[in-house]
Design an enzyme around this catalytic site. Structure first.
Site, PDB file in Angstrom:
ATOM      1  N   HIS A  17     101.656  27.552  -8.057  1.00  0.00           N
ATOM      2  CA  HIS A  17     101.797  27.761  -9.496  1.00  0.00           C
ATOM      3  C   HIS A  17     102.571  26.596 -10.127  1.00  0.00           C
ATOM      4  O   HIS A  17     102.198  26.091 -11.180  1.00  0.00           O
ATOM      5  CB  HIS A  17     102.595  29.043  -9.790  1.00  0.00           C
ATOM      6  CG  HIS A  17     101.920  30.321  -9.418  1.00  0.00           C
ATOM      7  ND1 HIS A  17     102.538  31.302  -8.663  1.00  0.00           N
ATOM      8  CD2 HIS A  17     100.681  30.816  -9.709  1.00  0.00           C
ATOM      9  CE1 HIS A  17     101.719  32.328  -8.526  1.00  0.00           C
ATOM     10  NE2 HIS A  17     100.590  32.064  -9.123  1.00  0.00           N
ATOM     11  N   LYS A  41      97.640  45.316 -10.493  1.00  0.00           N
ATOM     12  CA  LYS A  41      98.398  45.298  -9.238  1.00  0.00           C
ATOM     13  C   LYS A  41      99.783  45.928  -9.443  1.00  0.00           C
ATOM     14  O   LYS A  41     100.337  45.862 -10.534  1.00  0.00           O
ATOM     15  CB  LYS A  41      98.593  43.845  -8.781  1.00  0.00           C
ATOM     16  CG  LYS A  41      97.310  43.038  -8.778  1.00  0.00           C
ATOM     17  CD  LYS A  41      97.635  41.553  -8.640  1.00  0.00           C
ATOM     18  CE  LYS A  41      96.399  40.701  -8.882  1.00  0.00           C
ATOM     19  NZ  LYS A  41      96.705  39.271  -8.999  1.00  0.00           N
ATOM     20  N   ARG A  90      91.465  27.789  -6.917  1.00  0.00           N
ATOM     21  CA  ARG A  90      91.745  27.431  -5.527  1.00  0.00           C
ATOM     22  C   ARG A  90      90.485  27.208  -4.717  1.00  0.00           C
ATOM     23  O   ARG A  90      90.366  26.246  -3.984  1.00  0.00           O
ATOM     24  CB  ARG A  90      92.580  28.528  -4.861  1.00  0.00           C
ATOM     25  CG  ARG A  90      94.035  28.456  -5.215  1.00  0.00           C
ATOM     26  CD  ARG A  90      94.747  29.720  -4.899  1.00  0.00           C
ATOM     27  NE  ARG A  90      94.248  30.810  -5.734  1.00  0.00           N
ATOM     28  CZ  ARG A  90      94.825  31.985  -5.845  1.00  0.00           C
ATOM     29  NH1 ARG A  90      95.908  32.245  -5.161  1.00  0.00           N
ATOM     30  NH2 ARG A  90      94.331  32.917  -6.635  1.00  0.00           N
ATOM     31  N   SER A 128     100.555  34.392  -4.060  1.00  0.00           N
ATOM     32  CA  SER A 128     101.761  35.233  -4.056  1.00  0.00           C
ATOM     33  C   SER A 128     101.633  36.309  -2.979  1.00  0.00           C
ATOM     34  O   SER A 128     102.622  36.681  -2.329  1.00  0.00           O
ATOM     35  CB  SER A 128     101.950  35.902  -5.421  1.00  0.00           C
ATOM     36  OG  SER A 128     102.100  34.936  -6.424  1.00  0.00           O
TER      37      SER A 128
END
Ligand code: ADP
Length: 169
Positions: A17, A41, A90, A128
């Site tokens: 990040h 989440k 990504r 994460s």
């Protein structure tokens, strides 16, 4: 003046990040890192904790601020007068979801453009979730996160797994 927002859960912020934040801050006049309050989440860190960790990490970056928001990202972007929404890509697995979000956002608010930054190869595997999984089982996460985040993650798991007061040994 180009104002950009970089939205996400940042639960917690990783070096992946931070790489995107530094690069996005170089090509925009102002960058607002926007931490989503309500995501699908269940976060490990509260919204206040996620914002505080990000603020520590971005302390030396003069054109970067960190805010929390709730609701639709495009509405928050409009409120901030942002015309750019930054997302990191990504792998191809990110693409399908990200293109759908970008196209939906464009339909909702055509004045805001999504800018995709390809992740640096160094961080292309990092998320994460990986950081939390590694830390949960006691692995060293110093490669993935800054020292303040490393300490906070370990502290969180210590609290979670500490025996409750009054419980039997
Ligand atoms: P979200 O819940 O919105 O996916 P995240 O905090 O997981 O929030 O990610 C926020 C943004 O950062 C997303 O655009 C994501 O693709 C990007 N990102 C996450 N990890 C990395 C990484 N290692 N390298 C580059 N971008 C990343």
């Amino acid at each position: 003046m180009s104002i950009a927002i970089y939205p996400g859960s940042f639960d917690p912020v990783t070096k992946g990040h931070l790489d995107i934040i530094k690069r996005a801050a170089r090509i925009n006049d102002k960058l607002i890192v926007a931490v989503l309050v309500n995501s699908a989440k269940t976060p490990l860190f509260t919204i206040e904790e996620r914002v505080a960790l990000l603020r520590e990490c971005c302390a030396g970056m003069h054109n970067v601020t960190v805010e929390s928001f709730d609701g639709l990202t495009v509405n928050f972007a409009k409120k901030c007068h942002a015309t750019v929404m930054v997302r990191g890509l990504r792998a191809v697995t990110d693409f399908e979801n990200e293109i759908q979000i970008a196209q939906t956002n464009h339909a909702l608010m055509p004045g805001i453009e999504t800018m995709f930054l390809a992740t640096s190869i160094k961080w292309s595997y990092l998320s994460s979730t990986i950081v939390k999984e590694a830390a949960r089982y006691g692995s060293d996460i110093s490669k993935f996160v800054t020292p303040n985040v490393e300490a906070a993650v370990h502290e969180k798991f210590r609290e979670m797994y500490a025996p409750k007061q009054g419980s039997q040994p």
